[in-house]
Design a protein around this motif. Structure first.
Motif, PDB file in Angstrom:
ATOM      1  N   VAL A 108     140.068  20.325  21.322  1.00  0.00           N
ATOM      2  CA  VAL A 108     140.897  21.510  21.546  1.00  0.00           C
ATOM      3  C   VAL A 108     141.843  21.366  22.744  1.00  0.00           C
ATOM      4  O   VAL A 108     143.000  21.818  22.680  1.00  0.00           O
ATOM      5  CB  VAL A 108     140.005  22.760  21.705  1.00  0.00           C
ATOM      6  CG1 VAL A 108     140.794  23.944  22.230  1.00  0.00           C
ATOM      7  CG2 VAL A 108     139.397  23.132  20.372  1.00  0.00           C
ATOM      8  N   PRO A 109     141.438  20.749  23.861  1.00  0.00           N
ATOM      9  CA  PRO A 109     142.380  20.639  25.003  1.00  0.00           C
ATOM     10  C   PRO A 109     143.686  19.932  24.688  1.00  0.00           C
ATOM     11  O   PRO A 109     144.670  20.102  25.406  1.00  0.00           O
ATOM     12  CB  PRO A 109     141.565  19.862  26.047  1.00  0.00           C
ATOM     13  CG  PRO A 109     140.147  20.187  25.730  1.00  0.00           C
ATOM     14  CD  PRO A 109     140.092  20.282  24.237  1.00  0.00           C
ATOM     15  N   PRO A 114     151.830  19.522  24.051  1.00  0.00           N
ATOM     16  CA  PRO A 114     153.231  19.929  23.829  1.00  0.00           C
ATOM     17  C   PRO A 114     153.747  20.899  24.890  1.00  0.00           C
ATOM     18  O   PRO A 114     154.933  20.850  25.261  1.00  0.00           O
ATOM     19  CB  PRO A 114     153.191  20.588  22.437  1.00  0.00           C
ATOM     20  CG  PRO A 114     151.985  20.005  21.772  1.00  0.00           C
ATOM     21  CD  PRO A 114     150.998  19.820  22.867  1.00  0.00           C
ATOM     22  N   VAL A 115     152.877  21.776  25.383  1.00  0.00           N
ATOM     23  CA  VAL A 115     153.289  22.733  26.408  1.00  0.00           C
ATOM     24  C   VAL A 115     153.641  22.013  27.704  1.00  0.00           C
ATOM     25  O   VAL A 115     154.656  22.309  28.354  1.00  0.00           O
ATOM     26  CB  VAL A 115     152.188  23.785  26.645  1.00  0.00           C
ATOM     27  CG1 VAL A 115     152.580  24.737  27.763  1.00  0.00           C
ATOM     28  CG2 VAL A 115     151.907  24.545  25.362  1.00  0.00           C
ATOM     29  N   ILE A 116     152.830  21.045  28.099  1.00  0.00           N
ATOM     30  CA  ILE A 116     153.100  20.296  29.326  1.00  0.00           C
ATOM     31  C   ILE A 116     154.402  19.514  29.194  1.00  0.00           C
ATOM     32  O   ILE A 116     155.213  19.480  30.132  1.00  0.00           O
ATOM     33  CB  ILE A 116     151.920  19.354  29.641  1.00  0.00           C
ATOM     34  CG1 ILE A 116     150.661  20.179  29.937  1.00  0.00           C
ATOM     35  CG2 ILE A 116     152.244  18.450  30.817  1.00  0.00           C
ATOM     36  CD1 ILE A 116     149.400  19.342  30.076  1.00  0.00           C
ATOM     37  N   ILE A 117     154.635  18.892  28.027  1.00  0.00           N
ATOM     38  CA  ILE A 117     155.893  18.172  27.803  1.00  0.00           C
ATOM     39  C   ILE A 117     157.075  19.121  27.930  1.00  0.00           C
ATOM     40  O   ILE A 117     158.104  18.788  28.529  1.00  0.00           O
ATOM     41  CB  ILE A 117     155.880  17.501  26.421  1.00  0.00           C
ATOM     42  CG1 ILE A 117     154.831  16.397  26.378  1.00  0.00           C
ATOM     43  CG2 ILE A 117     157.256  16.936  26.078  1.00  0.00           C
ATOM     44  CD1 ILE A 117     154.658  15.763  25.009  1.00  0.00           C
ATOM     45  N   SER A 118     156.942  20.316  27.390  1.00  0.00           N
ATOM     46  CA  SER A 118     158.031  21.296  27.448  1.00  0.00           C
ATOM     47  C   SER A 118     158.332  21.711  28.880  1.00  0.00           C
ATOM     48  O   SER A 118     159.498  21.763  29.291  1.00  0.00           O
ATOM     49  CB  SER A 118     157.673  22.519  26.602  1.00  0.00           C
ATOM     50  OG  SER A 118     158.709  23.473  26.628  1.00  0.00           O
ATOM     51  N   PHE A 119     157.308  21.989  29.662  1.00  0.00           N
ATOM     52  CA  PHE A 119     157.529  22.403  31.052  1.00  0.00           C
ATOM     53  C   PHE A 119     158.090  21.268  31.896  1.00  0.00           C
ATOM     54  O   PHE A 119     158.782  21.515  32.886  1.00  0.00           O
ATOM     55  CB  PHE A 119     156.226  22.916  31.665  1.00  0.00           C
ATOM     56  CG  PHE A 119     155.989  24.379  31.435  1.00  0.00           C
ATOM     57  CD1 PHE A 119     156.457  25.325  32.330  1.00  0.00           C
ATOM     58  CD2 PHE A 119     155.320  24.811  30.309  1.00  0.00           C
ATOM     59  CE1 PHE A 119     156.251  26.678  32.123  1.00  0.00           C
ATOM     60  CE2 PHE A 119     155.098  26.160  30.082  1.00  0.00           C
ATOM     61  CZ  PHE A 119     155.571  27.102  30.986  1.00  0.00           C
ATOM     62  N   THR A 171     143.084  27.832  28.593  1.00  0.00           N
ATOM     63  CA  THR A 171     144.325  28.498  29.011  1.00  0.00           C
ATOM     64  C   THR A 171     144.621  28.278  30.493  1.00  0.00           C
ATOM     65  O   THR A 171     145.780  28.071  30.883  1.00  0.00           O
ATOM     66  CB  THR A 171     144.243  30.004  28.719  1.00  0.00           C
ATOM     67  OG1 THR A 171     143.060  30.552  29.328  1.00  0.00           O
ATOM     68  CG2 THR A 171     144.205  30.266  27.227  1.00  0.00           C
ATOM     69  N   SER A 172     143.584  28.307  31.332  1.00  0.00           N
ATOM     70  CA  SER A 172     143.820  28.077  32.763  1.00  0.00           C
ATOM     71  C   SER A 172     144.240  26.635  33.016  1.00  0.00           C
ATOM     72  O   SER A 172     145.127  26.362  33.839  1.00  0.00           O
ATOM     73  CB  SER A 172     142.564  28.420  33.560  1.00  0.00           C
ATOM     74  OG  SER A 172     141.465  27.617  33.161  1.00  0.00           O
ATOM     75  N   MET A 173     143.632  25.688  32.295  1.00  0.00           N
ATOM     76  CA  MET A 173     144.047  24.288  32.445  1.00  0.00           C
ATOM     77  C   MET A 173     145.492  24.105  31.989  1.00  0.00           C
ATOM     78  O   MET A 173     146.283  23.427  32.649  1.00  0.00           O
ATOM     79  CB  MET A 173     143.127  23.387  31.632  1.00  0.00           C
ATOM     80  CG  MET A 173     143.484  21.903  31.725  1.00  0.00           C
ATOM     81  SD  MET A 173     142.561  20.862  30.582  1.00  0.00           S
ATOM     82  CE  MET A 173     143.322  21.333  29.032  1.00  0.00           C
ATOM     83  N   PHE A 176     147.856  25.691  34.639  1.00  0.00           N
ATOM     84  CA  PHE A 176     147.950  24.891  35.860  1.00  0.00           C
ATOM     85  C   PHE A 176     148.738  23.608  35.617  1.00  0.00           C
ATOM     86  O   PHE A 176     149.632  23.246  36.402  1.00  0.00           O
ATOM     87  CB  PHE A 176     146.550  24.552  36.372  1.00  0.00           C
ATOM     88  CG  PHE A 176     146.549  23.629  37.553  1.00  0.00           C
ATOM     89  CD1 PHE A 176     146.807  24.097  38.830  1.00  0.00           C
ATOM     90  CD2 PHE A 176     146.308  22.266  37.389  1.00  0.00           C
ATOM     91  CE1 PHE A 176     146.821  23.240  39.929  1.00  0.00           C
ATOM     92  CE2 PHE A 176     146.315  21.404  38.465  1.00  0.00           C
ATOM     93  CZ  PHE A 176     146.579  21.894  39.737  1.00  0.00           C
ATOM     94  N   ALA A 177     148.416  22.896  34.526  1.00  0.00           N
ATOM     95  CA  ALA A 177     149.109  21.631  34.242  1.00  0.00           C
ATOM     96  C   ALA A 177     150.589  21.865  33.971  1.00  0.00           C
ATOM     97  O   ALA A 177     151.441  21.080  34.402  1.00  0.00           O
ATOM     98  CB  ALA A 177     148.447  20.944  33.041  1.00  0.00           C
ATOM     99  N   ALA A 178     150.900  22.968  33.271  1.00  0.00           N
ATOM    100  CA  ALA A 178     152.304  23.268  32.983  1.00  0.00           C
ATOM    101  C   ALA A 178     153.071  23.578  34.264  1.00  0.00           C
ATOM    102  O   ALA A 178     154.201  23.097  34.462  1.00  0.00           O
ATOM    103  CB  ALA A 178     152.390  24.440  32.011  1.00  0.00           C
TER     104      ALA A 178
END
Length: 430
Positions: A108-109, A114-119, A171-173, A176-178
């Protein structure tokens, strides 16, 4: 070397996500998902909706193949197109997780990728939209009716409290990563743009320093036709000197041609006569060159020389030093109330230039970040309009010449700012 054409590429447009990067990452995802499904189904013999998984993985592979065929490898995605591609990746991964256990799936993580790549690469509004989409997909995973592929006898299930805990952990990970990726990418982008601007400044200074050579070349090229004109004018004056209609005009033509020849002669001989003077610059002359443009703005500039001029260093004319010190003086004049003091000192080991003004000084928060790109460097903002690059460029150029800079406020009973620039003497004379 940065060119004027590349200056047009500064800013967000120069940091668009390259399609080839996404294509390779997606092929890696296809390989990883396919390998995982095969291992779970045929090595571990866990019950798995194999056909549905194959369709989802095949759809990702087909979309990736179409993108790689349709667009060249150097193509860079517009923000909206990048959002669409990353959103498709989110939906595909979310659907795959939904039919393989939901939040109980240990993979699941990966939905955070994709979110981290976007940010890290996209405008904030598109990245936030993708973050919201990922939150919706994560929130839908606990509703999955599909069990986690497991041994016969019952798959492990997460209790509601555990599902809430996993949801918060993911969600918190992701948040934070984003945020971390966004901050790092923004600082890197700002630094890259600022360094590009520095290169443009140096190139401009280099072009200006070459003008004397161009003037000499122009004087040499114009000398021959002008000599011909002068010769013809002399012949015409000899023939028509006493002519009532043309005599005066011919004499004027000859005198003006002689004047042009004198001007060109001075231009042609200027570099050879003053080349050494222009190439090697004593410290006192360097300081005067820096101060002269700023003496007419109503602010008194005091120059204090603590060392004997007879022992001053003499170095090669350095456009970076002239620009950097000029920018520091300009800032001091801009924010001074009445006076700017420049103190020059040198000995056998070092050269020091201290610039002080009687303005308001640096605010505490700015003083900690001073010299970074896109940071305004004083408390007042009545001269807003710049991007805070001037001080960064000045600091970069001076440090490149071997200087160390120290920024501080003066004593409490002496309001104002102080900048000290110190070189090893051998660097100034190099």
């Amino acid at each position: 070397m940065t060119t004027p054409d590349t200056a047009l590429q500064f800013g967000p447009s120069s940091r668009r996500l390259r399609l080839q990067t996404l294509v390779w990452l997606r092929w890696l995802a296809v390989a990883g998902q396919g390998t995982t499904v095969l291992v779970v189904a045929f090595a571990l013999h866990f019950p798995l909706p194999l056909l549905a998984c194959a369709v989802l993985i095949g759809a990702l592979a087909a979309a990736n193949f179409l993108l790689s065929v349709r667009f060249p490898s150097t193509y860079r995605l517009e923000p909206l197109a990048a959002f669409a591609v990353l959103a498709l990746d989110l939906f595909q991964l979310g659907a795959l997780l939904f039919i393989t256990g939901g939040l109980a799936n240990p993979f699941v993580p990966l939905i955070c990728v994709p979110v981290i790549i976007s940010f890290a690469s996209q405008p904030l509004r598109h990245a936030m939209a993708l973050f919201a989409l990922a939150m919706l997909l994560i929130s839908a995973l606990p509703l999955s009716p599909y069990p986690l592929p497991w041994y016969q006898g019952g798959a492990p299930t997460l209790q509601p409290v555990m599902q809430v805990g996993v949801w918060f952990a993911i969600t918190s990970m992701m948040a934070f990563a984003a945020f971390y990726a966004y901050r790092v990418s923004q600082e890197a982008a700002l630094l890259a743009d600022a360094l590009s601007a520095t290169e443009l400044v140096l190139q401009k200074e280099k072009h200006l320093s070459q003008l004397d050579g161009l003037a000499a070349a122009a004087a040499h090229e114009l000398g021959t036709p002008l000599a011909t004109i002068s010769l013809v004018a002399k012949e015409m004056e000899r023939e028509l000197g006493q002519d009532e209609r043309f005599g005066e005009d011919v004499q004027l033509l000859r005198s003006q041609s002689e004047r042009c020849r004198d001007i060109l002669k001075r231009i042609a001989t200027l570099p050879s006569e003053s080349e050494e003077h222009m190439r090697r610059l004593p410290l006192s002359s360097l300081i005067e060159d820096v101060l002269a443009p700023h003496r007419e703005f109503g602010i008194k500039i005091d120059l204090i020389e603590k060392s004997d001029r007879s022992q001053e260093p003499v170095g090669i004319r350095n456009a970076g030093i002239l620009y950097g010190l000029g920018n520091l003086i300009e800032n001091a004049v801009d924010f001074a109330r009445e006076k700017v003091t420049v103190t020059v000192e040198h000995d056998a080991s070092k050269v020091s230039i201290m610039i002080e003004d009687d303005g308001e000084g640096y605010s505490p928060d700015v003083l900690q970040r001073i010299g970074e790109p896109y940071v305004t460097n004083r408390q007042r903002d009545d001269k807003a309009g710049g991007l805070g690059l001037g001080l960064f460029i000045a600091k970069t150029l001076l440090e490149r010449s071997g200087a160390r800079l120290r920024f501080e406020n003066r004593a409490p009973d002496q309001p104002g700012a102080r900048v000290e620039v110190v070189w090893p003497r051998h660097r100034m004379e190099a």
